[in-house]
Design a protein around this motif. Structure first.
Motif, PDB file in Angstrom:
ATOM      1  N   VAL A   7       0.852  -1.184   0.000  1.00 41.08           N
ATOM      2  CA  VAL A   7       0.000   0.000   0.000  1.00 41.08           C
ATOM      3  C   VAL A   7       0.886   1.231   0.000  1.00 41.08           C
ATOM      4  O   VAL A   7       1.881   1.284   0.738  1.00 41.08           O
ATOM      5  CB  VAL A   7      -0.913  -0.010   1.252  1.00 41.08           C
ATOM      6  CG1 VAL A   7      -1.713   1.260   1.361  1.00 41.08           C
ATOM      7  CG2 VAL A   7      -1.829  -1.220   1.227  1.00 41.08           C
ATOM      8  N   ARG A   8       0.531   2.206  -0.791  1.00 39.57           N
ATOM      9  CA  ARG A   8       1.316   3.440  -0.862  1.00 39.57           C
ATOM     10  C   ARG A   8       1.198   4.222   0.438  1.00 39.57           C
ATOM     11  O   ARG A   8       0.104   4.450   0.939  1.00 39.57           O
ATOM     12  CB  ARG A   8       0.822   4.294  -2.027  1.00 39.57           C
ATOM     13  CG  ARG A   8       1.679   5.527  -2.243  1.00 39.57           C
ATOM     14  CD  ARG A   8       1.315   6.258  -3.495  1.00 39.57           C
ATOM     15  NE  ARG A   8       1.600   5.405  -4.658  1.00 39.57           N
ATOM     16  CZ  ARG A   8       0.993   5.523  -5.831  1.00 39.57           C
ATOM     17  NH1 ARG A   8       0.059   6.423  -6.001  1.00 39.57           N
ATOM     18  NH2 ARG A   8       1.313   4.728  -6.821  1.00 39.57           N
ATOM     19  N   GLN A  30       6.128   2.718   1.762  1.00 38.05           N
ATOM     20  CA  GLN A  30       4.919   1.910   1.627  1.00 38.05           C
ATOM     21  C   GLN A  30       4.717   1.045   2.856  1.00 38.05           C
ATOM     22  O   GLN A  30       5.629   0.801   3.632  1.00 38.05           O
ATOM     23  CB  GLN A  30       4.966   1.071   0.361  1.00 38.05           C
ATOM     24  CG  GLN A  30       6.128   0.117   0.275  1.00 38.05           C
ATOM     25  CD  GLN A  30       6.194  -0.576  -1.061  1.00 38.05           C
ATOM     26  OE1 GLN A  30       5.249  -0.583  -1.835  1.00 38.05           O
ATOM     27  NE2 GLN A  30       7.315  -1.180  -1.353  1.00 38.05           N
ATOM     28  N   PHE A  50      -9.605  -2.477   1.865  1.00 39.55           N
ATOM     29  CA  PHE A  50      -8.550  -1.530   1.499  1.00 39.55           C
ATOM     30  C   PHE A  50      -9.165  -0.332   0.783  1.00 39.55           C
ATOM     31  O   PHE A  50      -8.855   0.816   1.076  1.00 39.55           O
ATOM     32  CB  PHE A  50      -7.497  -2.189   0.584  1.00 39.55           C
ATOM     33  CG  PHE A  50      -6.489  -3.044   1.296  1.00 39.55           C
ATOM     34  CD1 PHE A  50      -5.610  -2.496   2.217  1.00 39.55           C
ATOM     35  CD2 PHE A  50      -6.392  -4.401   1.026  1.00 39.55           C
ATOM     36  CE1 PHE A  50      -4.652  -3.284   2.867  1.00 39.55           C
ATOM     37  CE2 PHE A  50      -5.448  -5.195   1.657  1.00 39.55           C
ATOM     38  CZ  PHE A  50      -4.584  -4.636   2.583  1.00 39.55           C
ATOM     39  N   ARG A  51     -10.048  -0.608  -0.173  1.00 36.13           N
ATOM     40  CA  ARG A  51     -10.677   0.459  -0.948  1.00 36.13           C
ATOM     41  C   ARG A  51     -11.538   1.355  -0.066  1.00 36.13           C
ATOM     42  O   ARG A  51     -11.493   2.577  -0.181  1.00 36.13           O
ATOM     43  CB  ARG A  51     -11.504  -0.142  -2.083  1.00 36.13           C
ATOM     44  CG  ARG A  51     -12.053   0.886  -3.055  1.00 36.13           C
ATOM     45  CD  ARG A  51     -12.767   0.289  -4.253  1.00 36.13           C
ATOM     46  NE  ARG A  51     -13.761  -0.697  -3.887  1.00 36.13           N
ATOM     47  CZ  ARG A  51     -13.707  -1.998  -4.197  1.00 36.13           C
ATOM     48  NH1 ARG A  51     -12.700  -2.473  -4.883  1.00 36.13           N
ATOM     49  NH2 ARG A  51     -14.653  -2.831  -3.821  1.00 36.13           N
ATOM     50  N   GLY A  54      -9.671   3.871   1.702  1.00 40.61           N
ATOM     51  CA  GLY A  54      -8.982   4.832   0.855  1.00 40.61           C
ATOM     52  C   GLY A  54      -7.519   4.500   0.635  1.00 40.61           C
ATOM     53  O   GLY A  54      -6.728   5.386   0.313  1.00 40.61           O
ATOM     54  N   LEU A  55      -7.163   3.224   0.813  1.00 40.84           N
ATOM     55  CA  LEU A  55      -5.769   2.794   0.657  1.00 40.84           C
ATOM     56  C   LEU A  55      -5.560   2.257  -0.754  1.00 40.84           C
ATOM     57  O   LEU A  55      -6.339   1.443  -1.239  1.00 40.84           O
ATOM     58  CB  LEU A  55      -5.420   1.718   1.681  1.00 40.84           C
ATOM     59  CG  LEU A  55      -5.594   2.118   3.137  1.00 40.84           C
ATOM     60  CD1 LEU A  55      -5.354   0.922   4.043  1.00 40.84           C
ATOM     61  CD2 LEU A  55      -4.678   3.272   3.497  1.00 40.84           C
ATOM     62  N   LEU A  56      -4.509   2.713  -1.415  1.00 44.31           N
ATOM     63  CA  LEU A  56      -4.204   2.281  -2.768  1.00 44.31           C
ATOM     64  C   LEU A  56      -3.261   1.077  -2.715  1.00 44.31           C
ATOM     65  O   LEU A  56      -2.101   1.206  -2.306  1.00 44.31           O
ATOM     66  CB  LEU A  56      -3.541   3.416  -3.548  1.00 44.31           C
ATOM     67  CG  LEU A  56      -3.080   3.074  -4.954  1.00 44.31           C
ATOM     68  CD1 LEU A  56      -4.260   2.652  -5.823  1.00 44.31           C
ATOM     69  CD2 LEU A  56      -2.349   4.248  -5.565  1.00 44.31           C
ATOM     70  N   VAL A  57      -3.768  -0.091  -3.100  1.00 46.88           N
ATOM     71  CA  VAL A  57      -2.940  -1.300  -3.174  1.00 46.88           C
ATOM     72  C   VAL A  57      -2.152  -1.214  -4.484  1.00 46.88           C
ATOM     73  O   VAL A  57      -2.723  -1.236  -5.569  1.00 46.88           O
ATOM     74  CB  VAL A  57      -3.806  -2.564  -3.129  1.00 46.88           C
ATOM     75  CG1 VAL A  57      -2.937  -3.811  -3.309  1.00 46.88           C
ATOM     76  CG2 VAL A  57      -4.571  -2.654  -1.819  1.00 46.88           C
ATOM     77  N   THR A  58      -0.834  -1.091  -4.368  1.00 46.49           N
ATOM     78  CA  THR A  58       0.007  -0.971  -5.556  1.00 46.49           C
ATOM     79  C   THR A  58       0.518  -2.319  -6.051  1.00 46.49           C
ATOM     80  O   THR A  58       0.918  -2.436  -7.204  1.00 46.49           O
ATOM     81  CB  THR A  58       1.207  -0.048  -5.284  1.00 46.49           C
ATOM     82  OG1 THR A  58       1.955  -0.574  -4.191  1.00 46.49           O
ATOM     83  CG2 THR A  58       0.745   1.364  -4.962  1.00 46.49           C
TER      84      THR A  58
END
Length: 65
Positions: A7-8, A30, A50-51, A54-58
């Motif tokens: 996650v970023r 990260q 995660f979504r 508001g977490l961006l899974v990279t």
């Protein structure tokens, strides 16, 4: 199966607590979450959480045994 989710950025502690089945560690810029994913429904549920946070899974990948 064991999975890793990258996650970023840093993740606030209260957000990480909504993913109790995963452990996490900060690596550079990260946060890496890892743990057991039971089945496909569990995997999609984790991604939805995660979504919602508001977490961006990279990156997401299964880990070797």
């Amino acid at each position: 199966m064991q999975y890793e989710f990258r996650v970023r950025g840093p993740v606030p502690e209260n957000a990480a607590e909504t993913l109790p089945e995963l452990d996490s560690v900060m690596l550079g810029r990260q946060t890496v979450f890892y743990g057991t994913v039971i089945d496909e429904a569990h995997l999609f549920g984790l991604l939805a959480r995660f979504r919602m946070l508001g977490l961006l899974v990279t990156e997401m990948r299964p880990l070797p045994y």
